[in-house]
Design an enzyme around this catalytic site. Sequence first.
Site, PDB file in Angstrom:
ATOM      1  N   HIS A  98      37.532 -13.107 -11.814  1.00  0.00           N
ATOM      2  CA  HIS A  98      37.849 -12.036 -12.500  1.00  0.00           C
ATOM      3  C   HIS A  98      37.457 -11.637 -13.817  1.00  0.00           C
ATOM      4  O   HIS A  98      36.909 -12.366 -14.890  1.00  0.00           O
ATOM      5  CB  HIS A  98      39.567 -11.760 -12.567  1.00  0.00           C
ATOM      6  CG  HIS A  98      40.083 -11.783 -11.216  1.00  0.00           C
ATOM      7  ND1 HIS A  98      39.929 -10.743 -10.123  1.00  0.00           N
ATOM      8  CD2 HIS A  98      40.695 -12.809 -10.653  1.00  0.00           C
ATOM      9  CE1 HIS A  98      40.812 -11.076  -9.530  1.00  0.00           C
ATOM     10  NE2 HIS A  98      41.171 -12.211  -9.469  1.00  0.00           N
ATOM     11  N   GLU A 102      45.667 -37.645  -6.092  1.00  0.00           N
ATOM     12  CA  GLU A 102      45.606 -36.415  -5.130  1.00  0.00           C
ATOM     13  C   GLU A 102      46.238 -36.877  -3.890  1.00  0.00           C
ATOM     14  O   GLU A 102      46.023 -37.924  -3.381  1.00  0.00           O
ATOM     15  CB  GLU A 102      44.318 -35.968  -5.228  1.00  0.00           C
ATOM     16  CG  GLU A 102      44.276 -34.808  -3.796  1.00  0.00           C
ATOM     17  CD  GLU A 102      45.097 -33.549  -4.073  1.00  0.00           C
ATOM     18  OE1 GLU A 102      45.162 -32.979  -4.930  1.00  0.00           O
ATOM     19  OE2 GLU A 102      45.945 -33.445  -2.978  1.00  0.00           O
TER      20      GLU A 102
HETATM   21  C1  LIG Z   1      45.554 -15.712  -1.734  1.00  0.00           C
HETATM   22  C2  LIG Z   1      45.190 -16.063  -3.016  1.00  0.00           C
HETATM   23  C3  LIG Z   1      44.000 -15.622  -3.622  1.00  0.00           C
HETATM   24  C4  LIG Z   1      43.409 -15.984  -4.998  1.00  0.00           C
HETATM   25  N1  LIG Z   1      42.457 -15.374  -5.420  1.00  0.00           N
HETATM   26  C5  LIG Z   1      42.180 -15.803  -6.499  1.00  0.00           C
HETATM   27  C6  LIG Z   1      40.908 -15.404  -7.167  1.00  0.00           C
HETATM   28  O1  LIG Z   1      40.036 -14.343  -6.482  1.00  0.00           O
HETATM   29  N2  LIG Z   1      40.355 -15.778  -8.477  1.00  0.00           N
HETATM   30  C7  LIG Z   1      41.125 -16.381  -9.322  1.00  0.00           C
HETATM   31  O2  LIG Z   1      40.729 -16.567 -10.361  1.00  0.00           O
HETATM   32  N3  LIG Z   1      42.172 -17.047  -8.694  1.00  0.00           N
HETATM   33  C8  LIG Z   1      42.629 -16.742  -7.541  1.00  0.00           C
HETATM   34  N4  LIG Z   1      43.844 -17.101  -6.698  1.00  0.00           N
HETATM   35  C9  LIG Z   1      44.677 -18.235  -7.542  1.00  0.00           C
HETATM   36  C10 LIG Z   1      43.847 -19.597  -7.621  1.00  0.00           C
HETATM   37  O3  LIG Z   1      43.360 -20.043  -6.333  1.00  0.00           O
HETATM   38  C11 LIG Z   1      44.700 -20.738  -8.017  1.00  0.00           C
HETATM   39  O4  LIG Z   1      45.220 -20.366  -9.351  1.00  0.00           O
HETATM   40  C12 LIG Z   1      44.238 -22.082  -8.221  1.00  0.00           C
HETATM   41  O5  LIG Z   1      43.757 -22.499  -6.938  1.00  0.00           O
HETATM   42  C13 LIG Z   1      45.430 -23.148  -8.497  1.00  0.00           C
HETATM   43  O6  LIG Z   1      44.889 -24.322  -8.633  1.00  0.00           O
HETATM   44  P1  LIG Z   1      45.610 -25.670  -8.957  1.00  0.00           P
HETATM   45  O7  LIG Z   1      44.582 -26.815  -9.412  1.00  0.00           O
HETATM   46  O8  LIG Z   1      46.351 -25.271 -10.130  1.00  0.00           O
HETATM   47  O9  LIG Z   1      46.349 -26.054  -7.642  1.00  0.00           O
HETATM   48  P2  LIG Z   1      46.136 -26.626  -6.405  1.00  0.00           P
HETATM   49  O10 LIG Z   1      44.590 -26.109  -5.887  1.00  0.00           O
HETATM   50  O11 LIG Z   1      47.189 -26.382  -5.361  1.00  0.00           O
HETATM   51  O12 LIG Z   1      45.921 -28.144  -6.757  1.00  0.00           O
HETATM   52  C14 LIG Z   1      47.200 -29.008  -7.016  1.00  0.00           C
HETATM   53  C15 LIG Z   1      46.984 -30.016  -6.378  1.00  0.00           C
HETATM   54  O13 LIG Z   1      48.157 -31.143  -6.503  1.00  0.00           O
HETATM   55  C16 LIG Z   1      48.330 -32.056  -5.504  1.00  0.00           C
HETATM   56  N5  LIG Z   1      49.551 -32.530  -5.451  1.00  0.00           N
HETATM   57  C17 LIG Z   1      50.764 -31.689  -5.319  1.00  0.00           C
HETATM   58  N6  LIG Z   1      51.713 -32.763  -5.483  1.00  0.00           N
HETATM   59  C18 LIG Z   1      51.340 -33.887  -5.691  1.00  0.00           C
HETATM   60  C19 LIG Z   1      52.042 -35.210  -5.675  1.00  0.00           C
HETATM   61  N7  LIG Z   1      53.180 -35.240  -5.684  1.00  0.00           N
HETATM   62  N8  LIG Z   1      50.893 -36.347  -5.757  1.00  0.00           N
HETATM   63  C20 LIG Z   1      49.644 -35.904  -5.959  1.00  0.00           C
HETATM   64  N9  LIG Z   1      49.029 -34.951  -5.581  1.00  0.00           N
HETATM   65  C21 LIG Z   1      49.876 -33.728  -5.657  1.00  0.00           C
HETATM   66  C22 LIG Z   1      48.155 -30.896  -4.285  1.00  0.00           C
HETATM   67  O14 LIG Z   1      47.789 -31.613  -2.943  1.00  0.00           O
HETATM   68  C23 LIG Z   1      46.895 -30.165  -4.753  1.00  0.00           C
HETATM   69  O15 LIG Z   1      45.536 -30.442  -4.175  1.00  0.00           O
HETATM   70  C24 LIG Z   1      44.125 -16.775  -5.774  1.00  0.00           C
HETATM   71  C25 LIG Z   1      45.531 -17.541  -4.996  1.00  0.00           C
HETATM   72  C26 LIG Z   1      45.807 -17.209  -3.756  1.00  0.00           C
HETATM   73  C27 LIG Z   1      46.909 -17.970  -3.108  1.00  0.00           C
END
Ligand SMILES: Cc1cc2nc3c(=O)[nH]c(=O)nc-3n(C[C@H](O)[C@H](O)[C@H](O)COP(=O)(O)OP(=O)(O)OC[C@H]3O[C@@H](n4cnc5c(N)ncnc54)[C@H](O)[C@@H]3O)c2cc1C
Length: 504
Positions: free
Chosen positions: A53, A35
């Site tokens: 949801h 991370e």
């Molecule tokens: C305004 C908003 C409202 C939402 N509401 C909802 C909701 O109510 N219900 C729902 O189900 N979903 C909701 N979502 C969607 C949900 O938040 C996302 O789908 C989810 O958080 C995505 O998670 P992730 O782990 O894929 O991405 P992230 O949480 O972004 O995790 C990716 C990680 O990778 C790391 N990273 C990136 N590049 C590198 C690198 N080169 N090296 C090492 N680490 C790296 C980042 O720092 C980050 O911590 C919402 C999204 C938004 C923006």
Amino acid sequence: MSIPLYDIVIIGAGVSGSAIARKLSEYRLDVAVLEKHVDVSFGVSKANSGIIHAGFHHKPGALKTTLETRGNRMFDELHRELNFPFKRIGIIVCAFSYEEMKVINVLHEQGIKNGVEGIVICNRDKIHELEPGLNRDVIGGLYAPSGGIIEPYQFVFSLMESARKNGVDLHTDFNVERAEYSAGVYTLYSTYNEKVRSRYVINAAGLHADDVSRILHADDFKIIPRKGEEYILERNAKGFPRQVIFPVPRSNSKGILIIPTVYGTMMIGPTAEDINDKEDYSTTYKNLEEVFSEARRMVDAISKKEIITSFAGLRPTLKGNDFYIDLSKKAPNVIQVAGIQSPGLTASPAIALYVTGLLEDRGLRLVKKRRFDPVIGKPHRIRDSGAEEITKLIEKDPSYGHVVCRCECVSEAEVVEAIRKGHTTLDGIKFYTRAGMGRCQGGFCTYKIMKILMRETGTGADELTKRGGMSFLIQGHISTDGWYPEKNASQQPEKAENHEPADR
Ligand SMILES: Cc1cc2nc3c(=O)[nH]c(=O)nc-3n(C[C@H](O)[C@H](O)[C@H](O)COP(=O)(O)OP(=O)(O)OC[C@H]3O[C@@H](n4cnc5c(N)ncnc54)[C@H](O)[C@@H]3O)c2cc1C
């Protein structure tokens, strides 16, 4: 020194990466998570609506639909095992016209096809009985009792804590910048030239999944950030709903929602605007006006006067708007977990199952550990405890009696627990304990938390950060009492190269 070799490395400790790590920790595998931030859940997963949801918003057949409904059903068991705040309070969609009732019919049909339990169409009387605060011109709608609310960061923290308890290694402050592939093994290099090797790589890098894919010489796709602004209102704010309230959806989003949070505050939002800048977390007065006017169409009692803060989150979207979770067509043994926009939080446990299936299909042998322990302890929270329980806690550790954050009722012992669990920035402590999330937004508790952090970690005041990198809490000199050391450029931590905006 030898470079660690893992079976699987996951890039990204958001909700997707953490859920995958926890699932894989059930098996006899060497797994690591890399991370780039100094803590987990500091990406998209920290700034969302916190809704689980129900599964009626998306068409049957889309990957995100399947994973959303499957994910929703997994939350009761996860809640029992991981003790994060979660309530299945139900979802209501409001219709204001007969045209909108036609959309309600479509959503209902979709919900039935997707297997959403208990979903019903409501007439005017029923919808007002369920949600008495709705405006009288709501003529009917949809009710889905299986929808819920969650504290998103605490969910991610608990997933990662469970994964680590079962043997997963977490490397924070590890920004994957370069990758080499040779003889079936990837070598991943951080910005500071730390190295990790792995046979399989899972790209769960959220907004930066396209950049990471490029680094891995894998598929070419583009993540488009879709910004969502949200507004948080005080506890006991007027118009506080019983369920999560939705309008009928728009073409690119579910619309402006009224969301009761698990801790009794209320959230209004999010907007939906495609932008180019992955660092643009600004909120605007124009959008505030729009958000409140949309929310007040449904519940008139809602007032801007009760706002305590605002934030923006960026949804990582792909052209076509579905999730892309698959083995890379270009790079061997790379799994892409990309385009995880809403409902990514809801879908996350099912994303983890799906990825595990892909690994198995690819030939990875999955053997269950004999000693996988799915449960993690519930952290002590004085705000959730009765007088007797608090007395017992204070007898055991008097610092439970020292309240640091008055708005959210957080004790010194809870802050110390957060630090000992590795949350050593102001935001990390805030997300773990809620200290600083209340009405005064840290006005009274920030300096107290800074003092505890300095005492517990031996860090100087001028090295403390809001969220790692260059987000120092103290800029310049403090000369009034001479207590703080002088800020000296040469004293800055060596790893401080992650340029971040100062605040959101
Ligand atoms: C305004 C908003 C409202 C939402 N509401 C909802 C909701 O109510 N219900 C729902 O189900 N979903 C909701 N979502 C969607 C949900 O938040 C996302 O789908 C989810 O958080 C995505 O998670 P992730 O782990 O894929 O991405 P992230 O949480 O972004 O995790 C990716 C990680 O990778 C790391 N990273 C990136 N590049 C590198 C690198 N080169 N090296 C090492 N680490 C790296 C980042 O720092 C980050 O911590 C919402 C999204 C938004 C923006």
